[in-house]
Every structure is written in C-alpha cells, then in structure tokens.
Design an enzyme around this catalytic site. Sequence first.
Site, short mmCIF file in Angstrom:
data_model
loop_
_atom_site.label_atom_id
_atom_site.label_comp_id
_atom_site.label_asym_id
_atom_site.label_seq_id
_atom_site.Cartn_x
_atom_site.Cartn_y
_atom_site.Cartn_z
N ASN A 223 0.85 -1.20 0.00
CA ASN A 223 0.00 0.00 0.00
C ASN A 223 0.87 1.24 0.00
OD1 ASN A 223 0.44 0.90 2.87
ND2 ASN A 223 -0.39 -1.15 3.25
N ASP A 293 -4.56 -6.35 5.58
CA ASP A 293 -5.50 -7.24 6.25
C ASP A 293 -5.41 -8.66 5.69
OD1 ASP A 293 -6.55 -5.37 8.02
OD2 ASP A 293 -7.88 -4.56 6.48
N LYS A 303 9.16 -17.09 -9.89
CA LYS A 303 8.31 -16.07 -10.53
C LYS A 303 7.17 -16.76 -11.29
CE LYS A 303 8.39 -12.34 -13.85
NZ LYS A 303 8.97 -11.92 -15.09
N PHE A 339 -4.70 3.56 15.18
CA PHE A 339 -5.05 4.53 14.16
C PHE A 339 -6.27 4.02 13.40
CE2 PHE A 339 -2.03 8.03 13.18
CZ PHE A 339 -1.26 7.92 14.31
N LYS A 353 -14.08 0.68 16.89
CA LYS A 353 -12.77 0.02 16.89
C LYS A 353 -12.06 0.19 18.25
CE LYS A 353 -11.18 0.27 12.74
NZ LYS A 353 -10.61 0.91 11.55
N LYS A 357 -11.30 -3.31 20.10
CA LYS A 357 -9.90 -3.76 20.19
C LYS A 357 -9.27 -3.41 21.53
CE LYS A 357 -9.24 -3.56 15.17
NZ LYS A 357 -8.28 -3.49 14.06
O1 C5P Z 1 -9.28 -2.21 11.66
P1 C5P Z 1 -8.28 -1.40 10.95
O2 C5P Z 1 -7.34 -2.18 10.09
O3 C5P Z 1 -8.85 -0.21 10.23
O4 C5P Z 1 -7.40 -0.75 12.15
C1 C5P Z 1 -6.34 0.11 11.90
C2 C5P Z 1 -5.42 0.03 13.07
O5 C5P Z 1 -5.13 -1.33 13.32
C3 C5P Z 1 -4.10 0.70 12.87
O6 C5P Z 1 -3.65 1.18 14.14
C4 C5P Z 1 -3.21 -0.44 12.38
O7 C5P Z 1 -1.84 -0.22 12.67
C5 C5P Z 1 -3.77 -1.61 13.14
N1 C5P Z 1 -3.71 -2.92 12.48
C6 C5P Z 1 -2.92 -3.92 13.00
N2 C5P Z 1 -2.90 -5.16 12.42
C7 C5P Z 1 -3.64 -5.41 11.35
C8 C5P Z 1 -4.46 -4.42 10.78
C9 C5P Z 1 -4.47 -3.18 11.37
O8 C5P Z 1 -2.22 -3.68 13.98
N3 C5P Z 1 -3.59 -6.63 10.80
#
Ligand code: C5P
Length: 411
Positions: A223, A293, A303, A339, A353, A357
């Site tokens: 990304n 994600d 490759k 974040f 969130k 979390k």
């Molecule tokens: O749920 P979402 O992905 O939007 O949450 C964003 C937050 O979760 C950010 O603080 C990001 O660093 C963290 N995050 C994480 N591990 C993941 C996905 C997101 O720590 N697999």
Amino acid sequence: MRIIVGITGGIAAYKAPELVRLLKKAGHEVRCAATDHALQFVTRPTLETVSGHPLYCDLFASGGTEHISLKDWGELLVVAPATANIIGKVASGIADDALSTLLLAFSGKPVVMAPAMNSDMWAHPAVQRNIQTLEGWGIRMVGPETGELACGTSGTGRMSEPEDIAEAICNFEFRISNSEKENGDAASSSEFKVQNPKLAGRKWIVTAGPTYERIDSVRFIGNYSSGKMGFALAEALAEAGAEVELVAGPTALQASHPRIHLTRVESAREMYAAATELFPQCNGAILSAAVADYRPGVCADHKLKKQGDEGMTLTLVQNPDILATLGSMKQPGQTLVGFALETDNELANAEGKLQRKNLDYIVLNSLRDQGAGFGVDTNKVTILSRGGSRRDCPLMSKREVAREIVATVTQ
Ligand code: C5P
C-alpha cells in the site's frame, strides 16, 4: 537562561511585553529585538522598560555588528509573534533587517517561534512548507492555536498565550551538557527536547509504514503508506524521554534519535511477531502501521508465469490483527493507541474500533481532508479516548501531530 525575544509585526505583538515579564519572573535574563513593523503595535519604551535593556531594531545603530554580539550573548531566541514574513525569510535565508539578520546569525543555537497570522495565510502551502523547513532544522514551534483572530474571523493562526509560550520554554530541556556549559561552549548545540516525566525511562513500541505480502519471488501486495507518521511518532516519544522500539515495514526512512531502536520487517506476520514479543516489556504502544489485512494464501518460490489468455485468481487469507492482539494482551498500566483511516461514518467506526480492540485512544484520520493521509508531510487528526474525550487537531506537520498525539496519550 539568557533569552532574546524577537517581535515581528503582527497584532499579537501587544502580548510580547507580557511574555518578557513572565520570562523574567521565571528567572531568565531577557533582551528584545524587533522589526520596524512590530513597533507599529508595541512601543520601544515598553519593551526597554520590561526587559531592562536597550531594544535591538536597527541593524546599523552601533556599527552594524550588534547582531553578532547579541547572538553571542543569547542562549535562546524566541520569536513571538512570528509572522508569515519572518518565517518565510528565515526559511529562504534572507537577512534584510535587524531581527532576520540576528536569526541567521543564531544558526546552531536554539530558536523557538510562536506563529501568528490569519488562518488562510497559515494554511497557505508556502507557509506550511516553510514551517516544515524550519522544523527540519530544529526550530521549535509553539502554536498557533485555533480560536478568535484579530481580523474578526476564527480559525487556526492565533498566537499561543504568553503563559503557554513561557511554559513551553521552561519545559524545553536543552541538550547542553554541564561540561559544555562550564567550557563556555553552550552555543555548540541547537538540539533540545520537551521533557515529559511520564515518558522518561519508559519503553514504547511504535509500528510504522506499509507491509508487503509476497505473491511470488518478485511480486507483492502493498500500500501507499510512507511511514512518515510512525517515524515522527517515534521521534516525538524519544525526544520526550522514552526508549522507543520502532517496528517498521518497508520504507526508506531512517530513524536518527539515539533512543530509537529500529526493527525492519516486511510482512504483517513479521510485524506481528516483533510487536507481540516486545509488548509485554513496554509501557505503551502506538500502532500507526498500515498493515495489510490479507495476504496471498500461498507464496510461490519462483516467478509465476503468465498462462494462456485467461485471468488469474489469487486466493487471500487473513493476516493476524496486531492491534486487537495487543488489546487482548494489555495489562493494567499499559497504554494502547491505534489509528483509524476511515472513508465513511468516521467517528462511529473509530469509536467502535476503540471499544472492540480494547484501546485507550484511537487517532482518526480521514482521507477526505486535503493534506492528510499517505505520503504527504501534513496530517489532520481527531484523537478519541476511551473515556469519551475528543480532540480535533488542525492541519499540522506530521512532526507537530506526533507531538500532539504523544502529549494527549501520556496525560
Ligand atoms: O481495523 P483497521 O485495520 O482499520 O485498524 C487500523 C489500526 O489497526 C491501525 O492502528 C493499524 O496499525 C492496526 N492494524 C494492526 N494489524 C492489522 C491491521 C491493522 O495492527 N492486521
């Protein structure tokens, strides 16, 4: 300390004598320097009486070298108010009057500025670029605040109150060792930091940057995250006294502070392993990384070749959620900050969130705001706390946003 208060031509100049008074009351010795325009708002006798010294405002009054003797005398130069003009001049290296010449001569010594201007001027890209240039050189900004402006509107651009500027100065700990001071070599360092007793000797984790999820030996899913926000957070924590474990995905950024220990990782699973191992020894964590994600279910060790005329289906599997895992591991006394980058229902999603979390704070940035998000040097965030408080920050440099976040989450 021997402090020079520089005053430029903004309406907030009327508050400068109060700043001088407060600094003197705090035990500092103060001299004033002003631009011609500043003297439209505050008078020479006022500044000379409150400081107890002649005002420096004429480059050639005593033979044209006073900027050098004043530079040798001063240990700190505070410009309050700092107009867009003086900020632009210093950023461009222009020295065409007493104060701007003194500011260039002050190179290598600590400078603090309290910007003050109309909110549209503050938002101008030239001003924002200049602020970043000055901050990059170590010049510290106090404010500006959001509120009523002299022009009758309200917005960001109001000079911080003299009490707040004086307090910020008292909180700056100059990185000048006693031996340097004894040797009379105090001028050798321009670095200084804001002390935060809640961070000195504490350990914090910061995650930063993107993750790369391998598809095969030469391709990945990634990304646009630059890592700038996370690196700025690590710097802000370290400057405030913390030991920082910075776990960063692929980025070319370098960490410069000696209290930052950098672990470079590539994928979400590597970041997860590093963060979960470090968290139990830490007092807090700020997870700003843009973690993927999902990752490809299988990673080919060669490759992948194009096959026939058909498309290709990539099966993705979920990555572990680092933030949610740290939330479930969290012990009393540990602070966890996440974040959220939301495109719709921002506040409700961020609050959800925060609860789900088990976070203490969540920093919301919206991609709708110009100047906020990936790659850019500025950001506009809202900080929500578990206790229900909400702090809307104006558009600021990522360095300033980082200091604001650190100050809020360590209250
Ligand atoms: O749920 P979402 O992905 O939007 O949450 C964003 C937050 O979760 C950010 O603080 C990001 O660093 C963290 N995050 C994480 N591990 C993941 C996905 C997101 O720590 N697999």
